[in-house]
Design an enzyme around this catalytic site. Sequence first.
Site, PDB file in Angstrom:
ATOM      1  N   CYS A  27      17.319  38.238  12.129  1.00  0.00           N
ATOM      2  CA  CYS A  27      17.488  39.487  10.729  1.00  0.00           C
ATOM      3  C   CYS A  27      16.678  40.133  10.563  1.00  0.00           C
ATOM      4  CB  CYS A  27      17.957  38.518   9.057  1.00  0.00           C
ATOM      5  SG  CYS A  27      19.161  37.006   9.450  1.00  0.00           S
ATOM      6  N   LEU A  59      21.727  38.378  10.073  1.00  0.00           N
ATOM      7  CA  LEU A  59      22.468  37.856  11.320  1.00  0.00           C
ATOM      8  C   LEU A  59      23.003  36.646  11.259  1.00  0.00           C
ATOM      9  CD1 LEU A  59      23.694  37.399  14.035  1.00  0.00           C
ATOM     10  CD2 LEU A  59      21.054  36.577  15.046  1.00  0.00           C
ATOM     11  N   ILE A  93      23.415  32.592  10.706  1.00  0.00           N
ATOM     12  CA  ILE A  93      23.737  31.524  11.900  1.00  0.00           C
ATOM     13  C   ILE A  93      24.184  29.998  10.723  1.00  0.00           C
ATOM     14  CG2 ILE A  93      21.992  29.692  12.499  1.00  0.00           C
ATOM     15  CD1 ILE A  93      22.714  32.395  13.669  1.00  0.00           C
ATOM     16  N   ASN A 109      13.677  36.642   6.746  1.00  0.00           N
ATOM     17  CA  ASN A 109      14.270  36.096   8.183  1.00  0.00           C
ATOM     18  C   ASN A 109      13.892  35.352   8.726  1.00  0.00           C
ATOM     19  OD1 ASN A 109      14.682  36.668  10.896  1.00  0.00           O
ATOM     20  ND2 ASN A 109      13.024  38.601  11.359  1.00  0.00           N
ATOM     21  N   GLY A 110      14.370  34.240   9.433  1.00  0.00           N
ATOM     22  CA  GLY A 110      14.183  32.905   9.995  1.00  0.00           C
ATOM     23  C   GLY A 110      14.843  31.566   9.845  1.00  0.00           C
TER      24      GLY A 110
END
Length: 372
Positions: free
Chosen positions: A2, A48, A50, A72-73
């Site tokens: 992301c 993104l 997941i 992000n992560g």
Amino acid sequence: MCGIAGTYGYGADTERIARRMSGALAHRGPDGEGLFVDGEAGLAHRRLAIIDREHGAQPMTTADGRYTIVYNGETYNYLELRAELERLGHIFRTDSDTEVPLEAHAEWGTAAYDRFNGMFAFAIHDATTGTVTLARDHFGIKPLYYRLDPASEAGGAPKVVFGSEIRSLLASGTFEAAPDDRAVYRYLKFRVQDDDSRTFFAGVNRLMSGEVLEIRPDGTEVRSFTRLKEEPREIAARPNRPYDQSVVDEYRERFQDSVRMRLQSEVPVGTSLSGGLDSSAVAAVIARQPRERPRTRATRRSAPARTPSPPSSRTPPTTRSATSTRRWTRTAARSRPTRSTRSPRRSSRTSTTSCAPRRSRSSRPAPTRSTP
């Protein structure tokens, strides 16, 4: 991956700047985008998806509206932390791992970050205090850069831009790009570049591994949130443990558990297998998991460009620019190139009889020797 970005202290320009920074990170998040603006703070996110792909949109805000996160992560132990937070009375509205760091911050503040097992870079806004907190994981796997306006360092309200990539900071339009001569010199002289917070861009810093940056209305503060650097020294001070079968079994269990935690996903998970000991061990553990048998794909570097042979009178050569060559390389794994996209040398050797099967080396007649 992301992408996150944000701004602080730019008043009426906050939303405009945040949108420009978000646009520079569009390649990092094809599954969604979001923007949050509250007073002096602006947060942007490119997603993104997941985990919990349907309900994990960001920015994400707590039920009481106080805390908002862009993240992000992935937090690999989010299920364990979620269960603990639920026992403390927290109510979760999604199955996303993003909501766990958000609720953990609401419960424990920055002390929660050392409990996260994962890779992360995030920003959390506190609507009550007007504070924005940035954090980066223990090993610095996920990137996070920031720039503090020099005019605000002397005192007063800070002006800060931050993001997953330096390009998003440059897109903010809040400063002119210039090289950091010291950072460039150290790299050219010693090949050292990422051992401190300086980057090749003057005034642009990286948040180091295991650090938090707190941006408050009256100033900023950078500090470490983890005891990771102290723990090895404490372990080394303990009496030596005999290397026996129990140590081997414990290592195997910890290693396999670590790999299993990283397989949590709603989309296919891949690993890079270089053939070394570490990547081979990871791939072997993945292959033993009770799930779909892993699919493999081999890749190799493209061969160096060859000088085209003179064109044949039978088949004219095909000309291609460097750009089209790179494009063909990227798409070759998805579709077989047509005859017109092959290299000039191969095209010049093509004939009407090229479809005939070639004789194998073993079927060729053996050479003869004449005796005097």
